[in-house]
Design a protein around this motif. Structure first.
Motif, PDB file in Angstrom:
ATOM      1  N   ILE A 138       4.092   3.824   0.906  1.00 48.56           N
ATOM      2  CA  ILE A 138       4.319   2.748   1.875  1.00 48.56           C
ATOM      3  C   ILE A 138       4.495   1.429   1.132  1.00 48.56           C
ATOM      4  O   ILE A 138       3.772   1.152   0.172  1.00 48.56           O
ATOM      5  CB  ILE A 138       3.123   2.630   2.842  1.00 48.56           C
ATOM      6  N   TRP A 139       5.479   0.673   1.552  1.00 42.06           N
ATOM      7  CA  TRP A 139       5.616  -0.660   0.988  1.00 42.06           C
ATOM      8  C   TRP A 139       5.947  -1.624   2.126  1.00 42.06           C
ATOM      9  O   TRP A 139       6.467  -1.219   3.162  1.00 42.06           O
ATOM     10  CB  TRP A 139       6.684  -0.691  -0.101  1.00 42.06           C
ATOM     11  N   VAL A 140       5.610  -2.874   1.906  1.00 36.88           N
ATOM     12  CA  VAL A 140       5.870  -3.884   2.929  1.00 36.88           C
ATOM     13  C   VAL A 140       7.034  -4.744   2.474  1.00 36.88           C
ATOM     14  O   VAL A 140       7.029  -5.271   1.363  1.00 36.88           O
ATOM     15  CB  VAL A 140       4.627  -4.761   3.181  1.00 36.88           C
ATOM     16  N   GLN A 141       8.042  -4.814   3.339  1.00 37.03           N
ATOM     17  CA  GLN A 141       9.210  -5.598   2.991  1.00 37.03           C
ATOM     18  C   GLN A 141       9.534  -6.503   4.169  1.00 37.03           C
ATOM     19  O   GLN A 141       9.600  -6.030   5.310  1.00 37.03           O
ATOM     20  CB  GLN A 141      10.371  -4.651   2.711  1.00 37.03           C
ATOM     21  N   ASN A 142       9.677  -7.746   3.910  1.00 40.53           N
ATOM     22  CA  ASN A 142      10.032  -8.701   4.949  1.00 40.53           C
ATOM     23  C   ASN A 142       9.081  -8.612   6.145  1.00 40.53           C
ATOM     24  O   ASN A 142       9.497  -8.628   7.293  1.00 40.53           O
ATOM     25  CB  ASN A 142      11.485  -8.453   5.397  1.00 40.53           C
ATOM     26  N   GLY A 143       7.795  -8.445   5.858  1.00 41.72           N
ATOM     27  CA  GLY A 143       6.800  -8.429   6.927  1.00 41.72           C
ATOM     28  C   GLY A 143       6.740  -7.161   7.740  1.00 41.72           C
ATOM     29  O   GLY A 143       6.213  -7.160   8.857  1.00 41.72           O
ATOM     30  N   LEU A 144       7.305  -6.087   7.215  1.00 39.52           N
ATOM     31  CA  LEU A 144       7.282  -4.837   7.963  1.00 39.52           C
ATOM     32  C   LEU A 144       7.003  -3.682   7.002  1.00 39.52           C
ATOM     33  O   LEU A 144       7.590  -3.594   5.928  1.00 39.52           O
ATOM     34  CB  LEU A 144       8.638  -4.638   8.656  1.00 39.52           C
ATOM     35  N   ALA A 145       6.093  -2.801   7.427  1.00 41.23           N
ATOM     36  CA  ALA A 145       5.742  -1.668   6.568  1.00 41.23           C
ATOM     37  C   ALA A 145       6.791  -0.571   6.674  1.00 41.23           C
ATOM     38  O   ALA A 145       7.291  -0.269   7.759  1.00 41.23           O
ATOM     39  CB  ALA A 145       4.379  -1.119   6.967  1.00 41.23           C
ATOM     40  N   HIS A 146       7.172  -0.033   5.546  1.00 42.97           N
ATOM     41  CA  HIS A 146       8.128   1.080   5.512  1.00 42.97           C
ATOM     42  C   HIS A 146       7.478   2.272   4.837  1.00 42.97           C
ATOM     43  O   HIS A 146       6.720   2.114   3.888  1.00 42.97           O
ATOM     44  CB  HIS A 146       9.376   0.696   4.708  1.00 42.97           C
ATOM     45  N   CYS A 179       4.624 -10.556  18.428  1.00 35.52           N
ATOM     46  CA  CYS A 179       4.456  -9.336  19.207  1.00 35.52           C
ATOM     47  C   CYS A 179       3.045  -8.797  19.019  1.00 35.52           C
ATOM     48  O   CYS A 179       2.593  -8.608  17.890  1.00 35.52           O
ATOM     49  CB  CYS A 179       5.473  -8.296  18.749  1.00 35.52           C
ATOM     50  N   ILE A 180       2.353  -8.548  20.150  1.00 35.97           N
ATOM     51  CA  ILE A 180       0.959  -8.118  20.013  1.00 35.97           C
ATOM     52  C   ILE A 180       0.843  -6.674  19.525  1.00 35.97           C
ATOM     53  O   ILE A 180      -0.224  -6.238  19.132  1.00 35.97           O
ATOM     54  CB  ILE A 180       0.182  -8.257  21.343  1.00 35.97           C
ATOM     55  N   CYS A 181       1.947  -5.909  19.584  1.00 32.50           N
ATOM     56  CA  CYS A 181       1.890  -4.508  19.143  1.00 32.50           C
ATOM     57  C   CYS A 181       2.538  -4.326  17.784  1.00 32.50           C
ATOM     58  O   CYS A 181       2.619  -3.213  17.285  1.00 32.50           O
ATOM     59  CB  CYS A 181       2.591  -3.598  20.139  1.00 32.50           C
ATOM     60  N   GLY A 182       3.037  -5.394  17.215  1.00 38.20           N
ATOM     61  CA  GLY A 182       3.892  -5.233  16.041  1.00 38.20           C
ATOM     62  C   GLY A 182       3.152  -5.103  14.728  1.00 38.20           C
ATOM     63  O   GLY A 182       1.964  -5.384  14.620  1.00 38.20           O
ATOM     64  N   CYS A 183       3.925  -4.700  13.718  1.00 37.74           N
ATOM     65  CA  CYS A 183       3.395  -4.596  12.363  1.00 37.74           C
ATOM     66  C   CYS A 183       3.089  -5.994  11.834  1.00 37.74           C
ATOM     67  O   CYS A 183       3.901  -6.906  11.967  1.00 37.74           O
ATOM     68  CB  CYS A 183       4.410  -3.911  11.450  1.00 37.74           C
ATOM     69  N   MET A 184       1.916  -6.167  11.246  1.00 34.16           N
ATOM     70  CA  MET A 184       1.534  -7.492  10.763  1.00 34.16           C
ATOM     71  C   MET A 184       1.936  -7.713   9.312  1.00 34.16           C
ATOM     72  O   MET A 184       1.838  -8.822   8.806  1.00 34.16           O
ATOM     73  CB  MET A 184       0.036  -7.684  10.950  1.00 34.16           C
ATOM     74  N   GLY A 185       2.305  -6.642   8.652  1.00 34.83           N
ATOM     75  CA  GLY A 185       2.890  -6.786   7.327  1.00 34.83           C
ATOM     76  C   GLY A 185       1.954  -7.235   6.233  1.00 34.83           C
ATOM     77  O   GLY A 185       2.377  -7.785   5.232  1.00 34.83           O
ATOM     78  N   MET A 186       0.640  -7.023   6.404  1.00 34.63           N
ATOM     79  CA  MET A 186      -0.265  -7.392   5.316  1.00 34.63           C
ATOM     80  C   MET A 186      -0.633  -6.180   4.489  1.00 34.63           C
ATOM     81  O   MET A 186      -1.431  -6.260   3.553  1.00 34.63           O
ATOM     82  CB  MET A 186      -1.501  -8.059   5.877  1.00 34.63           C
ATOM     83  N   GLY A 187      -0.110  -5.047   4.896  1.00 35.01           N
ATOM     84  CA  GLY A 187      -0.176  -3.880   4.021  1.00 35.01           C
ATOM     85  C   GLY A 187      -1.513  -3.177   3.918  1.00 35.01           C
ATOM     86  O   GLY A 187      -1.830  -2.645   2.854  1.00 35.01           O
ATOM     87  N   ASP A 188      -2.301  -3.155   4.991  1.00 34.70           N
ATOM     88  CA  ASP A 188      -3.513  -2.336   4.933  1.00 34.70           C
ATOM     89  C   ASP A 188      -3.148  -0.878   4.689  1.00 34.70           C
ATOM     90  O   ASP A 188      -3.830  -0.160   3.961  1.00 34.70           O
ATOM     91  CB  ASP A 188      -4.294  -2.426   6.261  1.00 34.70           C
TER      92      ASP A 188
END
Lengths: 271, 199
Positions: free
Chosen positions: A157-165, A138-147
């Motif tokens: 904020i934490w990244v879980q399963n490729g998604l920031a929470h 998805c071009i709009c999606g969270c990339m999950g690298m945690g910037d």
């Protein structure tokens, strides 16, 4: 007089002269500091997050003390408590602070999206975004690298399963993550229990569906279901008017992809 | 050698052949600490040039008119530290009062270099090189310029380092130190040029 005594004496005299010079200088060339400044500065939390629009707490306190800034409610981390204290110091009208928390408008974790490349570069969303608009499907999606997680001063904020929470209880609403996110999918939202859209994709429904199984496809079911007309689908993406939403939850029930959720937030109240 | 040529030689030597940071290895601490951002490099260099020139003049006067007549030349290190620290504080107060823009431009860097070793080095070397007042000031100024040059050059090097991907063991300070060594080696290339240029 022995040589040692001369040395000690001369050193003492030079030191004394220097000290005298400094004392006189600080006395006669004193720059008046606004007396409100230290008081205002003490009211602020000292997070130096910059959400007030100034370089840090010192900058905001200075602007307030010197009358360049009239709004006492710009400090989001300090909240109502800080705003009330500042208003007391300055003797101005107290205005309520709208507490905001960050929210990630994306639901695309590793289960619902797939990678379109095997990315081996720098572990940073910003860098990954430069390559064909990102790693994920998805071009709009969270990339999950945690910037966003790296920049968060409160580790909210934490990244879980490729998604920031975002943990809304820990979030102080400084907005650093929203500024950092290259996808611009993090938004500061008033911290109240409202339904939120966990998607930012404005591509046609079929394309969104291909990229992500949990994205908003713009089916308008929620728009039809909403009893108060708070939802509009614009550009293939459901948008919720927070001022109208009553959190009845009907839209969440009908949503076929699960892009809508009710975010339960415990709002910290001012003492 | 005429006075003008001597001053030129001092400037050239201090900036290139005897550069304090890259050839004589003093002031390594600010060199590594402040070279990450270009803006702070410029601020720091400005403050160092300013303070070095002033300190050269002040310590020269004290050495010649107080310490030598009293036979206290051996106390130069401790007295110079004292004088430089007081001078920087004094200058800070004066600038704050009369030149707020300059005070703001130099910012935090002015108090930071109160006890900078490069400032002490320049004053001590002025004495051992037997410079007169004008030469001392020029020497201080040129040493500051040399420091600034090294800092700004190295800032560029560090910027490229940020994009590089060194092995894990070298990440951070180790690779920075290696890069500093390489930058220093380029300045070693100036060795011997000055004597031929101004002979």
């Amino acid at each position: 007089m022995s040589e040692v005594m001369t040395a000690v004496l001369v050193l003492c005299i030079i030191g004394f002269v220097c000290a005298l010079l400094l004392v006189i200088a600080s006395k006669y060339m004193k720059v008046p500091v606004n007396e409100n400044f230290p008081k205002v500065r003490d009211c602020l939390p000292g997070a130096n997050c910059g959400s007030c629009g100034y370089a840090g707490c010192d900058g905001y306190a200075k602007a307030l003390a010197e009358g360049d800034e009239e709004k006492t409610n710009l400090c989001v981390p300090g909240g109502d408590v800080a705003a009330r204290k500042i208003s007391e110091v300055l003797g101005t009208e107290f205005e309520d602070v709208v507490e905001k928390t960050a929210f990630v408008h994306c639901n695309g974790d590793c289960n619902s999206t797939h990678d379109k490349m095997d990315y081996q570069g720098i572990e940073s969303c910003k860098a990954a975004k430069l390559l064909f608009g990102g790693v994920g499907s998805c071009i709009c999606g969270c990339m999950g690298m945690g910037d966003c997680a790296k920049v968060c001063p409160e580790q909210a904020i934490w990244v879980q399963n490729g998604l920031a929470h975002v943990d809304p209880r820990a979030c102080i609403g400084c907005g650093l993550c929203a500024k950092t996110c290259p996808q611009k999918i993090i938004e500061l939202i008033p911290a109240v229990n409202k339904v939120r859209v966990r998607c930012s994709n404005t591509e046609p429904g079929a394309k969104t569906r291909k990229a992500c199984s949990t994205g908003c496809i713009g089916c308008k079911k929620c728009e039809k279901e909403c009893p108060v007309g708070a939802i509009t689908v614009e550009g293939n993406l459901s948008r919720i008017d927070n001022t109208k939403c009553t959190v009845c939850g009907k839209c969440v029930e009908v949503c076929p992809t699960g892009a809508l959720i009710i975010e339960h937030i415990v709002v910290p109240t001012a003492e | 050698m005429s006075e003008g040529a001597k001053l030129l030689l001092i400037v050239f030597t201090m900036v290139f052949t005897e550069n304090y940071v890259l050839v004589q290895f003093v002031a390594i601490c600010p060199f590594l600490g402040v070279s990450q951002k270009f803006d702070s490099c410029v601020g720091m260099s400005g403050a160092v040039i300013f303070v070095m020139t002033l300190a050269s003049a002040a310590t020269y006067l004290i050495y010649t008119y107080v310490m030598v007549p009293l036979g206290l030349a051996y106390l130069s290190t401790i007295i110079f530290i004292l004088v430089i620290a007081a001078l920087v504080q004094f200058v800070e107060i004066v600038l704050k009062k009369y030149m707020p823009p300059l005070y703001k431009a130099l910012g935090i860097y002015l108090p930071l270099i109160t006890t900078n070793c490069a400032v002490l080095a320049v004053t001590l070397l002025n004495i051992s090189d037997e410079y007169n007042l004008l030469e001392s000031c020029v020497d201080g100024f040129a040493a500051g310029v040399g420091f600034g040059l090294a800092l700004i050059l190295f800032c560029g090097v560090r910027r490229s380092l940020e994009r590089a991907n060194p092995p894990k063991a070298f990440q951070g300070l180790p690779i920075t130190l290696i890069a500093a060594a390489l930058t220093s080696m380029t300045f070693m290339g100036f060795t011997g040029i000055a004597d031929k240029l101004f002979a």
